[in-house]
Enzyme design. Structure first.
Site: not given
Ligand code: XMP
Length: 533
Positions: A73, A248
């Site tokens: 992070g 997709d």
């Protein structure tokens, strides 16, 4: 994805139904590499899911993960407001792998000390393996591993119970562990390609430490997905699916068809902005691979009338989006008992909408049937929402869809409108279609089609003078565009071989009336975009 869309019933947004396979839970602290961690784990046939760092502890217990990974992070764990987890995470009896920020946070929460480093460590570094156990099982002690570091803080005191298992020049605690509690931490990033032996370290975590059994496969996914679709729609529910011809929506339709057979109705809207032969290809694919119902809607007149005289790129997009929803809604209303709408949402979209970083700024809403589910009171069925793009292709192959369909280059929702600059007339679109087909044919013949992210023609409303035979010509220009990209967010123009460019140019000018000049676009993204509008 709009945040108001209904998640499939039985799930809460971001939390999937419990599946039969083991799950590694990744808690996201905002690292640019979090998705990569998930992918690397799945590549080892272990299912992994990313959740925001602050997912409640009872949800974690309910998921019963086989292991937990704390991601990297951007913040310092000692800064006020830095993201954190409940220390009870370490008491669940589930092995934990802390990576970079996740490692520092673990050290701090369990009683160690983290400080700003004198020297930041960014980029390549070397870690000396302290002991050939735990994450480093199978690697000789004392060996130097090339790793990728990206941190400005370092652990200066280990928490009680931990010991050092690897050190680098700038980080005495580059790797540390408390094996008795199953907690393993690395300051570097095992998930990136610049840590060449990272996959072995992750495998040690998954199989040696968490006891995973590599039970995530596309065959098992098919069984799970079919069961979930059936559970969601019940015995009589009917699903409407908008087919775009792309990977997709085709794979979503295929898995739904496997689950509920002819209770699936697919709608394909021909907006007059398709490529040469595209409508026929979609119909043929459907005929050969589904026995369900396909409704092909010829809406070309309607779209082209609405687009007449419009040249502003944003206006074009708005008109196309609006018309698409209107046509789709009219057709979907004609389907008796349709209560569900299928959508090919992929995992990166799901992560974007639930992750620590908040909703993605880039949402191509018009391509989805934005707003339709609420207006028509349809519940969403999203069978691909756990999958990355390459997994969708594997799933398609598992379901028997042909390779040429699964490896099609992306094609934008607004179709040729964003590649036919200036006014959309049937004549100009036909010229573009013919030239674009030559580009595709030649790129395929050169064996480059699958390596290139997108390659296509763009018709420019720029006329120039030429000479053909003895006649003077005054015609428009075709720009050829070909880019390499991983995700469409950034792209490099492809240095196509000169002889290929020459063949395309000669063929286009000889075979396509209306074009007398061909140019090659050598702009990367940024600063350019892939499409011209
Ligand atoms: P740009 O032109 O923004 O494109 O660099 C990035 C990628 O997105 C595709 N694209 C779209 N896809 N609806 C879509 O479904 C759209 O409106 C749209 N605009 C761009 C583009 O083809 C490229 O892959």
């Amino acid at each position: 994805m709009g945040s108001s869309l209904k998640p499939p019933s039985g799930t809460q947004k971001g939390y999937s139904l419990k599946m039969r396979h083991q799950t590694i839970l990744i808690l996201d602290f905002g690292s640019q590499y979090t998705q990569l961690i998930a992918r690397r784990i799945r590549e080892q046939a272990v299912y992994s899911e990313i959740h925001p760092f602050n997912v409640p502890l009872d949800k974690i217990r309910a998921m019963a993960p086989a292991g937990i990974v704390l991601s990297g992070g951007p913040m310092s764990c000692y800064e006020p407001g830095a993201p954190t987890v409940s220390p009870e995470i370490y008491e669940l009896g589930v092995p934990v792998l802390g990576i970079c920020y996740g490692a520092q946070l673990t050290a701090r929460l369990l009683g160690g000390k983290v400080e700003k480093a004198d020297k930041h460590e960014y980029g390549r570094a070397h870690v000396t393996v302290g002991e050939a156990a735990g994450l480093f099982r199978g690697l000789p002690a004392g060996e130097e591993l090339a790793v990728w570091m990206s941190h400005g803080d370092r652990v200066v005191a280990l928490p009680p119970g931990f010991h050092n298992v690897g050190e680098s020049h700038n980080s005495p605690a580059a790797a540390f562990a408390d094996p008795a509690r199953g907690i393993h931490c690395v300051q570097f990033h095992p998930e990136v390609a610049h840590t060449p032996r990272g996959a072995e370290l992750l495998a040690n975590f998954l199989f040696g430490i968490c006891g995973c059994t590599a039970d995530w496969s596309m065959a098992s996914f098919v069984d799970d997905a079919v069961a979930r679709i059936r559970a969601q729609v019940g015995d009589s529910g009917r699903i409407v699916c908008g087919l775009s011809g792309g990977v997709d929506s085709s794979v979503a339709a295929a898995i739904i068809h496997k689950a509920i057979g002819d209770r699936l109705t697919c709608i394909f809207v021909d907006n007059g902005l398709l490529r040469l032969g595209e409508r026929e290809q979609v119909a043929a694919l459907f005929r050969d691979h589904f026995q369900g119902e396909l409704r092909v809607i010829d809406a070309a007149d309607r779209f082209l009338t609405a687009l007449a005289g419009v040249t502003d790129p944003e206006k074009k997009r708005k008109i196309i989006g609006y018309e698409f929803i209107a046509v789709f809604e009219e057709e979907a209303k004609k389907i008796d008992g349709a209560r569900f709408l299928a959508q090919g949402t992929l995992y990166p979209d799901v992560i974007e909408s639930v992750s620590f970083k908040g909703p993605s700024a880039v949402i191509k809403s018009h391509h989805n049937v934005g707003g339709l589910p609420e207006r028509m009171n349809l519940a969403l069925v999203e069978p691909l929402r756990e999958l990355f793009k390459d997994e969708v292709r594997l799933l398609g192959a598992e379901l028997g869809l042909p390779r040429h369909m699964l490896w099609r280059q992306p094609f934008p929702g607004p179709g040729l409108a964003v590649r036919c600059l200036g006014e959309q007339t049937r004549a100009r679109l036909d010229v573009l279609r013919a030239a674009d087909a030559i580009v595709e044919e030649e790129i395929r013949a050169a064996g480059l089609y699958e390596a290139i992210w997108q390659s296509f023609g763009v018709l420019l409303p720029v006329k120039s003078v030429g000479v053909m035979g003895d006649a003077r010509t005054y015609e428009e220009t075709l720009a050829i565009r070909a880019v390499y990209s991983k995700d469409g967010m950034t792209a490099d123009w492809v240095p196509l071989p000169y002889d290929l460019l020459a063949r395309m140019s000669t063929r286009i000018i000889n075979e396509v009336r209306g074009i007398n000049r061909v140019v090659y676009d050598i702009t990367s993204k940024p600063p350019g975009t892939i499409e011209w509008e």
